[in-house]
Write an enzyme that holds these catalytic residues in place. Sequence first.
Site, PDB file in Angstrom:
ATOM      1  N   GLU A  47       8.803  -4.478  -5.494  1.00 39.32           N
ATOM      2  CA  GLU A  47       9.423  -5.650  -4.364  1.00 39.32           C
ATOM      3  C   GLU A  47      10.378  -6.177  -4.560  1.00 39.32           C
ATOM      4  OE1 GLU A  47       6.947  -7.618  -0.398  1.00 39.32           O
ATOM      5  OE2 GLU A  47       6.169  -7.973  -2.427  1.00 39.32           O
ATOM      6  N   LYS A 116       8.481  -3.072   5.648  1.00 39.91           N
ATOM      7  CA  LYS A 116       7.482  -3.205   5.407  1.00 39.91           C
ATOM      8  C   LYS A 116       6.239  -3.521   6.770  1.00 39.91           C
ATOM      9  CE  LYS A 116       4.581  -7.114   2.958  1.00 39.91           C
ATOM     10  NZ  LYS A 116       4.392  -7.740   2.004  1.00 39.91           N
ATOM     11  N   CYS A 157       3.836  -3.318  -0.591  1.00 46.21           N
ATOM     12  CA  CYS A 157       3.040  -4.476  -1.449  1.00 46.21           C
ATOM     13  C   CYS A 157       1.753  -5.209   0.108  1.00 46.21           C
ATOM     14  CB  CYS A 157       3.514  -6.199  -0.976  1.00 46.21           C
ATOM     15  SG  CYS A 157       2.651  -7.376  -1.651  1.00 46.21           S
TER      16      CYS A 157
END
Length: 231
Positions: A47, A116, A157
């Site tokens: 990331e 995301k 994440c």
Amino acid sequence: MSSCFQKLKLALVQLAVTKNKELNVERACKFIKEAAQKGANLVCLPECFNTPYGISFFNQYSESIPGFSSDTLSNCAKENNIYLVGGTIPESDGGKIYNTCVVYGPNGDLLAKHRKVHLFDIDIPGSITFKESTALSAGNTLTTFSIGNWKVGLGICYDIRFPLMANIYTEKGCQLLLYPGAFNMTTGPAHWELLQRARAVDNQLYVAGISPARDETASYVAWGHSSLVNP
């Protein structure tokens, strides 16, 4: 490379990230080439591989897709004849900024783009307060791509924190989930390995988490510990 190979050789690139975007991208390409030379046919970056992770950096380092970083990744995938999961970059689109992962095939074509979904808004008194939503917009789709007989699901994440997302990927036939992530020195020890193992066991598939290298001089210190977990 045959599109029907049964085996994946997966490389997780855990690299240090500086404030110099061009240098970060250049170093990522160096490690991608090294992984390919060692036989990897699927290479994954962490990331925010091209920018320091932080609210103050997302707008400053954001770029469009296609753009400098994504075009470089496309060329790198083609030059090394690999599948490349490009970690994430801050993507500028329509006046919004997204935390976005792009995937390229061995011919340099864009195979997938994942934004995301679950933004990292957290407040742990006395430890860490961080609100991605002050700078980023959330994606609203799940994203898969295929490599031969393998189907791969993408998360970023904090996406790993939500088991239903992994469940849906499993129902869609995924055998591998990839989560470029930058867990920190508070959430990392508590949840990084635990969540990867939980998603893998619950869904009986492989799970990989790909982190930037730890830099204890940075304003946001990544936990590191990139890992691959089996079912």
